[in-house]
Design a protein around this motif. Structure first.
Motif, PDB file in Angstrom:
ATOM      1  N   VAL A 297      -5.037  17.444  22.830  1.00  0.00           N
ATOM      2  CA  VAL A 297      -5.133  17.976  21.468  1.00  0.00           C
ATOM      3  C   VAL A 297      -6.073  17.094  20.649  1.00  0.00           C
ATOM      4  O   VAL A 297      -6.884  17.589  19.851  1.00  0.00           O
ATOM      5  N   LEU A 298      -5.978  15.774  20.815  1.00  0.00           N
ATOM      6  CA  LEU A 298      -6.854  14.855  20.083  1.00  0.00           C
ATOM      7  C   LEU A 298      -8.304  15.112  20.430  1.00  0.00           C
ATOM      8  O   LEU A 298      -9.193  15.104  19.567  1.00  0.00           O
ATOM      9  N   LEU A 299      -8.564  15.395  21.731  1.00  0.00           N
ATOM     10  CA  LEU A 299      -9.944  15.627  22.181  1.00  0.00           C
ATOM     11  C   LEU A 299     -10.396  17.070  21.981  1.00  0.00           C
ATOM     12  O   LEU A 299     -11.574  17.382  22.187  1.00  0.00           O
ATOM     13  N   GLY A 300      -9.459  17.962  21.650  1.00  0.00           N
ATOM     14  CA  GLY A 300      -9.809  19.378  21.469  1.00  0.00           C
ATOM     15  C   GLY A 300     -10.140  20.054  22.783  1.00  0.00           C
ATOM     16  O   GLY A 300     -10.901  21.023  22.803  1.00  0.00           O
ATOM     17  N   ASP A 301      -9.508  19.587  23.869  1.00  0.00           N
ATOM     18  CA  ASP A 301      -9.783  20.144  25.201  1.00  0.00           C
ATOM     19  C   ASP A 301      -8.846  21.346  25.420  1.00  0.00           C
ATOM     20  O   ASP A 301      -7.701  21.215  25.887  1.00  0.00           O
ATOM     21  N   SER A 302      -9.329  22.529  25.061  1.00  0.00           N
ATOM     22  CA  SER A 302      -8.484  23.738  25.145  1.00  0.00           C
ATOM     23  C   SER A 302      -8.141  24.091  26.587  1.00  0.00           C
ATOM     24  O   SER A 302      -7.051  24.602  26.865  1.00  0.00           O
ATOM     25  N   ALA A 303      -9.060  23.823  27.525  1.00  0.00           N
ATOM     26  CA  ALA A 303      -8.777  24.138  28.922  1.00  0.00           C
ATOM     27  C   ALA A 303      -7.586  23.324  29.424  1.00  0.00           C
ATOM     28  O   ALA A 303      -6.697  23.838  30.108  1.00  0.00           O
ATOM     29  N   SER A 304      -7.589  22.021  29.098  1.00  0.00           N
ATOM     30  CA  SER A 304      -6.468  21.175  29.517  1.00  0.00           C
ATOM     31  C   SER A 304      -5.175  21.589  28.838  1.00  0.00           C
ATOM     32  O   SER A 304      -4.089  21.582  29.454  1.00  0.00           O
ATOM     33  N   MET A 305      -5.279  21.951  27.557  1.00  0.00           N
ATOM     34  CA  MET A 305      -4.063  22.378  26.832  1.00  0.00           C
ATOM     35  C   MET A 305      -3.459  23.617  27.491  1.00  0.00           C
ATOM     36  O   MET A 305      -2.249  23.704  27.705  1.00  0.00           O
ATOM     37  N   ASN A 306      -4.280  24.635  27.812  1.00  0.00           N
ATOM     38  CA  ASN A 306      -3.781  25.864  28.450  1.00  0.00           C
ATOM     39  C   ASN A 306      -3.208  25.569  29.833  1.00  0.00           C
ATOM     40  O   ASN A 306      -2.189  26.153  30.236  1.00  0.00           O
TER      41      ASN A 306
END
Length: 559
Positions: free
Chosen positions: A333-342
């Motif tokens: 979330v801090l890095l804004g990595d949407s792929a990792s979040m999903n």
């Protein structure tokens, strides 16, 4: 015969053992009368003539609306006759054949009118001695009149011969059959037989010979259980048919007061539901209700405790799940990595209990979601959301899924990194599995409790039924004693309280039997021998239910 003197005989109204009754017309007075004729074969029988004329001598003293009036007596061409009031009616015997299903109220109305008639006769010292359906007239309006005082007894010395017993055996009191003088209680006994006949549709005692009938009347108990009638009516009939005249009603007036009270009771009962529950079932029901309420309370506490424990387990599971997701999502979330979040939320939501996982930024817009919601759209809280006050480090809410009662528990936690809030995570956990556990537990416990309740009810009912059966046996025996059957004894089979009670009853019955047998023991030997040889119960001859007979205590049956 078409005429007798000036009287024109139209048709026969009835016939008895000694006489015939015709409808007659008197052209001189231009009115219809009833005329009773002594049968020709008895015209020379002094005893029969005396009995025939006895009716005018006694009935002439009686003036009552429920007694057929006598106008005149005479003899024409050696035919003795009595002129009577013509009452357009039928005798009760034939009328009852057409109305066999009388209500208790209808039966009492008939008996009350008869009692008023004999109350008037008894006040004049006259005892009917032959009260039976064929001597009772009733019209379409229900008016009742008593007739045929031909064998009536006047309570004055020298009027009748005490060596004769006259009447209809099926309606005669025990003391009458033994040759005692008629009394008011003798007529009341006949009223009791008539009342029994109207209520039950049969006679209380039936036999083919006079000896057998006398044995039944003297010693047998009347059956009051073949038809369901009010207990108060049973008491009246039992008292009327008591073997000992001293224990019957002492006058028609006393009985009329009792029947007035009984009629009032029947009218009162008629306003209530005719519904009766036996004492055994009622007490069993009370025990079952109390036991059931206790079991229901225990079931409620058990299920409630189980539900609370399972909810705490679910909350602990949710806390652990949210904490693990927080640790894995903070850096993406801090890095804004949407792929990792999903990838992370899809991996964690693979468990069956997880309904959804939403990641929302500080402005309330989706960053990732297992529901496939477009990133950047705003998150909306579910309808019906309600906070739970639980021991949890996160915010826990619940809301219903549908009308079935299933709920979703929503866990909410801030995503923090180095004292900075990066957004929120929402996790929805289904309660279906927990509800299934609670429902199954409830089903098994309820089934077990119902089984136990059924067993308890069955055992309690059997215990109650046994004791109330013993009570009924004692009650029936006491009623038998009340009816004068002092020879009644109970079989003692147990050495418990019930057995002791039966033994005490037997002792009481024996003492009563000995007490009431003392007057008989005091009778002289000559008297005892006379009764044994000459009493009417020694006659083994066929008898008819409605036939009047004359029993000579010195010679036996004469007719």
């Amino acid at each position: 015969m078409e005429s007798l003197g000036r009287y024109q005989l139209k048709r026969m109204l009835g016939e008895g053992a000694m006489s015939q009754v015709y409808l007659a017309y008197d052209p001189k007075l231009q009115r219809e009368l009833a005329i009773k004729l002594l049968k020709p074969e008895f015209a020379q029988d002094a005893q029969r003539v005396e009995l025939f004329l006895n009716e005018i001598q006694l009935s002439g003293r009686l003036h009552h609306s429920n007694i057929v009036s006598i106008f005149d007596v005479g003899q024409i061409d050696e035919v003795h006759f009595i002129l009577m009031q013509h009452f357009e009616s039928r005798n009760l015997e034939s009328w009852f054949c057409d109305h066999p299903d009388l209500t208790i109220e209808q039966s009492l109305r008939i008996v009350v009118q008869l009692l008023k008639a004999i109350e008037h006769a008894h006040a004049k010292g006259i005892y009917h001695r032959d009260i039976k359906p064929s001597n009772i007239l009733i019209n379409d309006e229900g008016l009742v009149q008593l007739t045929d005082f031909g064998v009536a007894y006047l309570n004055e010395s020298g009027v009748t011969d005490d060596t004769f017993v006259i009447g209809t055996p099926f309606y005669m009191a025990p003391e009458q059959l033994q040759g005692h003088r008629p009394t008011a209680q003798s007529d009341l006994y006949s009223i009791g037989v008539l009342l029994y006949y109207l209520v039950f549709g049969k006679l209380p005692f039936q036999a083919s010979t006079l000896k057998d009938l006398d044995e039944l009347i003297q010693r047998s108990e009347v059956d009051l259980e073949s038809k369901q009638i009010p207990p108060s009516l049973k008491k009246v009939i039992r008292k009327l048919l008591h073997k000992n005249p001293a224990f019957r009603y002492q006058s028609a007036t006393e009985l009329l007061k009792q029947l007035d009270a009984l009629n009032a009771e029947l009218r009162s009962d008629g306003k209530l539901l005719n519904f009766h529950i036996s004492t055994a079932w009622r007490n069993t029901g009370i025990v079952a209700l109390c036991f059931g309420m206790l079991c229901a309370a225990l079931l409620y506490l058990t299920v409630n405790q189980l539900s609370s424990s399972l909810r705490n387990t679910l909350v602990s599971y949710g806390d652990m799940f949210v904490a693990q997701m927080h640790d894995h999502l903070a850096e993406p979330v801090l890095l804004g990595d949407s792929a990792s979040m999903n990838a992370i939320i899809n991996r964690f939501s693979a468990a069956d209990e997880i309904l959804y996982v939403h990641l929302v930024d500080n402005e309330g817009r989706y960053m990732a979601s297992t529901d496939g919601v477009d990133a950047g759209s705003y998150y909306q809280a579910p309808a019906g959301l309600s906070r739970l006050q639980l021991d949890s480090q996160y915010d826990v809410f619940h809301y219903p899924v549908d009308l079935s009662g299933s709920e979703i528990y929503r866990f909410s936690s801030r995503i923090q990194y180095a004292d900075s809030t990066l957004g929120r995570i929402y996790v929805g956990i289904k309660s279906e599995n927990l509800d299934g556990i609670v429902n199954k537990t409830l089903f098994y416990l309820l089934s077990f409790i119902l089984l136990i309740c059924g067993l308890v009810v069955a055992v309690v009912y059997l215990i109650y039924r046994y004791f109330f059966k013993q009570i009924k046996v004692l009650n029936d025996a006491l009623q038998s004693l009340y009816a004068g059957n002092f020879y009644t004894r109970l079989k003692v089979e147990r050495k418990d309280e019930i057995g002791a009670l039966k033994s005490q009853f037997n002792d009481l019955a024996e003492q009563l039997e000995n007490f009431f047998d003392q007057p008989r023991a005091a009778t002289s030997a000559d008297d005892v021998d006379s009764v044994q040889k000459n009493s009417p119960q020694a006659a083994e001859v066929p008898i008819e239910a409605d036939k009047t007979v004359i029993l000579n205590l010195n010679k036996g049956i004469e007719g």
